[in-house]
Design a protein around this motif. Structure first.
Motif, PDB file in Angstrom:
ATOM      1  N   ASN A  79       0.822  -1.217   0.000  1.00  0.00           N
ATOM      2  CA  ASN A  79       0.000   0.000   0.000  1.00  0.00           C
ATOM      3  C   ASN A  79       0.854   1.263   0.000  1.00  0.00           C
ATOM      4  N   ASP A  80       2.030   1.189   0.631  1.00  0.00           N
ATOM      5  CA  ASP A  80       2.945   2.333   0.642  1.00  0.00           C
ATOM      6  C   ASP A  80       3.856   2.370  -0.586  1.00  0.00           C
ATOM      7  N   ARG A  81       3.686   1.377  -1.468  1.00  0.00           N
ATOM      8  CA  ARG A  81       4.527   1.236  -2.669  1.00  0.00           C
ATOM      9  C   ARG A  81       6.014   1.177  -2.316  1.00  0.00           C
ATOM     10  N   ALA A  82       6.295   0.489  -1.227  1.00  0.00           N
ATOM     11  CA  ALA A  82       7.666   0.343  -0.732  1.00  0.00           C
ATOM     12  C   ALA A  82       8.202  -1.038  -1.115  1.00  0.00           C
ATOM     13  N   PRO A  83       9.516  -1.157  -1.232  1.00  0.00           N
ATOM     14  CA  PRO A  83      10.083  -2.482  -1.494  1.00  0.00           C
ATOM     15  C   PRO A  83       9.778  -3.432  -0.337  1.00  0.00           C
ATOM     16  N   LEU A  84       9.595  -4.689  -0.666  1.00  0.00           N
ATOM     17  CA  LEU A  84       9.344  -5.695   0.364  1.00  0.00           C
ATOM     18  C   LEU A  84      10.623  -5.953   1.146  1.00  0.00           C
ATOM     19  N   MET A  89       7.698  -5.907 -10.165  1.00  0.00           N
ATOM     20  CA  MET A  89       7.230  -4.585 -10.595  1.00  0.00           C
ATOM     21  C   MET A  89       8.062  -3.476  -9.955  1.00  0.00           C
ATOM     22  N   THR A  90       8.319  -3.586  -8.654  1.00  0.00           N
ATOM     23  CA  THR A  90       9.097  -2.544  -7.984  1.00  0.00           C
ATOM     24  C   THR A  90      10.557  -2.570  -8.427  1.00  0.00           C
ATOM     25  N   LYS A 134       5.038   1.263 -12.322  1.00  0.00           N
ATOM     26  CA  LYS A 134       3.914   1.635 -11.467  1.00  0.00           C
ATOM     27  C   LYS A 134       2.689   0.801 -11.834  1.00  0.00           C
ATOM     28  N   LYS A 135       1.719   0.796 -10.923  1.00  0.00           N
ATOM     29  CA  LYS A 135       0.493   0.043 -11.166  1.00  0.00           C
ATOM     30  C   LYS A 135      -0.199   0.486 -12.453  1.00  0.00           C
ATOM     31  N   SER A 136      -0.169   1.781 -12.731  1.00  0.00           N
ATOM     32  CA  SER A 136      -0.840   2.281 -13.939  1.00  0.00           C
ATOM     33  C   SER A 136      -0.198   1.713 -15.203  1.00  0.00           C
ATOM     34  N   GLU A 137       1.114   1.566 -15.196  1.00  0.00           N
ATOM     35  CA  GLU A 137       1.801   0.991 -16.352  1.00  0.00           C
ATOM     36  C   GLU A 137       1.466  -0.491 -16.476  1.00  0.00           C
ATOM     37  N   LEU A 138       1.401  -1.197 -15.363  1.00  0.00           N
ATOM     38  CA  LEU A 138       1.022  -2.609 -15.405  1.00  0.00           C
ATOM     39  C   LEU A 138      -0.403  -2.748 -15.938  1.00  0.00           C
ATOM     40  N   ALA A 139      -1.297  -1.890 -15.499  1.00  0.00           N
ATOM     41  CA  ALA A 139      -2.677  -1.914 -15.989  1.00  0.00           C
ATOM     42  C   ALA A 139      -2.707  -1.690 -17.500  1.00  0.00           C
ATOM     43  N   ARG A 140      -1.901  -0.755 -17.974  1.00  0.00           N
ATOM     44  CA  ARG A 140      -1.846  -0.483 -19.413  1.00  0.00           C
ATOM     45  C   ARG A 140      -1.348  -1.705 -20.175  1.00  0.00           C
ATOM     46  N   ARG A 141      -0.284  -2.327 -19.679  1.00  0.00           N
ATOM     47  CA  ARG A 141       0.276  -3.508 -20.346  1.00  0.00           C
ATOM     48  C   ARG A 141      -0.710  -4.668 -20.392  1.00  0.00           C
ATOM     49  N   LEU A 142      -1.525  -4.783 -19.361  1.00  0.00           N
ATOM     50  CA  LEU A 142      -2.482  -5.882 -19.282  1.00  0.00           C
ATOM     51  C   LEU A 142      -3.829  -5.557 -19.927  1.00  0.00           C
ATOM     52  N   GLY A 143      -4.077  -4.280 -20.199  1.00  0.00           N
ATOM     53  CA  GLY A 143      -5.375  -3.872 -20.717  1.00  0.00           C
ATOM     54  C   GLY A 143      -6.455  -3.967 -19.650  1.00  0.00           C
ATOM     55  N   TRP A 144      -6.050  -3.748 -18.390  1.00  0.00           N
ATOM     56  CA  TRP A 144      -6.958  -3.835 -17.251  1.00  0.00           C
ATOM     57  C   TRP A 144      -7.286  -2.444 -16.735  1.00  0.00           C
ATOM     58  N   HIS A 145      -8.353  -2.363 -15.952  1.00  0.00           N
ATOM     59  CA  HIS A 145      -8.681  -1.149 -15.221  1.00  0.00           C
ATOM     60  C   HIS A 145      -7.912  -1.180 -13.897  1.00  0.00           C
ATOM     61  N   ALA A 183      -0.582 -13.718 -15.860  1.00  0.00           N
ATOM     62  CA  ALA A 183      -0.611 -12.687 -16.902  1.00  0.00           C
ATOM     63  C   ALA A 183       0.195 -11.465 -16.470  1.00  0.00           C
ATOM     64  N   ALA A 184       0.054 -11.083 -15.217  1.00  0.00           N
ATOM     65  CA  ALA A 184       0.812  -9.934 -14.710  1.00  0.00           C
ATOM     66  C   ALA A 184       2.307 -10.233 -14.728  1.00  0.00           C
ATOM     67  N   ALA A 185       2.687 -11.437 -14.351  1.00  0.00           N
ATOM     68  CA  ALA A 185       4.100 -11.817 -14.389  1.00  0.00           C
ATOM     69  C   ALA A 185       4.633 -11.757 -15.810  1.00  0.00           C
ATOM     70  N   ARG A 186       3.864 -12.281 -16.765  1.00  0.00           N
ATOM     71  CA  ARG A 186       4.290 -12.233 -18.178  1.00  0.00           C
ATOM     72  C   ARG A 186       4.440 -10.795 -18.668  1.00  0.00           C
ATOM     73  N   ALA A 187       3.544  -9.923 -18.222  1.00  0.00           N
ATOM     74  CA  ALA A 187       3.608  -8.509 -18.632  1.00  0.00           C
ATOM     75  C   ALA A 187       4.884  -7.852 -18.115  1.00  0.00           C
ATOM     76  N   LEU A 188       5.493  -8.459 -17.102  1.00  0.00           N
ATOM     77  CA  LEU A 188       6.744  -7.943 -16.532  1.00  0.00           C
ATOM     78  C   LEU A 188       7.952  -8.738 -17.020  1.00  0.00           C
ATOM     79  N   GLY A 189       7.728  -9.645 -17.983  1.00  0.00           N
ATOM     80  CA  GLY A 189       8.826 -10.453 -18.494  1.00  0.00           C
ATOM     81  C   GLY A 189       9.241 -11.572 -17.574  1.00  0.00           C
TER      82      GLY A 189
END
Length: 137
Positions: free
Chosen positions: A52-57, A85-86, A91-102, A123-129
């Motif tokens: 939620n804080d968009r921080a590294p795990l 992703m991190t 960012k989440k918006s870029e992942l959404a764009r790559r996946l064609g998701w909202h 699918a999300a993993a594939r979108a990140l290579g």
């Protein structure tokens, strides 16, 4: 990959569980078995703060003989995608764009309490290579 060591401390008739690498995760149980069971939920809740804080795990340290706790398999897959992703600075918006998701779909993907479909995580993993590997040990 997400095996976090725990410290079990007797505490006035209960067993306190703390995580050296995830200080936000604290729980207890009436005995060690119950404490370790509750530790999974505490760990997942704490790791959600990082997402939620968009921080590294946090990186798990060596167990050095201590017991370890890991999130469930589905949550580990989600955490792996989030970590990729991190690491890539996406960012989440870029992942959404790559996946064609909202955006709400991407938000649910990283909600550790949401029962996402595994094909969506793949699918999300594939979108990140990347790809998801599952094994039974």
């Amino acid at each position: 990959m997400f095996d976090y060591p725990v410290i079990l401390t007797p505490d006035d008739g209960t067993v306190l569980v703390t995580f050296p690498d995830v200080p936000e995760a604290i729980t207890f149980g009436v005995n060690e078995d119950e404490a370790l069971l509750y530790a999974v939920e505490a760990l997942e809740s704490a790791l959600l703060f990082y997402i939620n804080d968009r921080a590294p795990l946090p990186v798990p340290s060596e167990a050095n003989g201590r017991p370890t706790v890991r999130p469930s398999a589905l949550e580990c897959a989600k955490l792996g995608v989030y970590q990729a992703m991190t690491e890539q600075g996406i960012k989440k918006s870029e992942l959404a764009r790559r996946l064609g998701w909202h955006m709400p779909q991407v938000d649910r993907l990283f909600d550790l309490s949401h029962a996402s479909r595994f094909d969506q995580i793949e699918a999300a993993a594939r979108a990140l290579g990347r790809h998801i590997e599952v094994r039974v040990a």
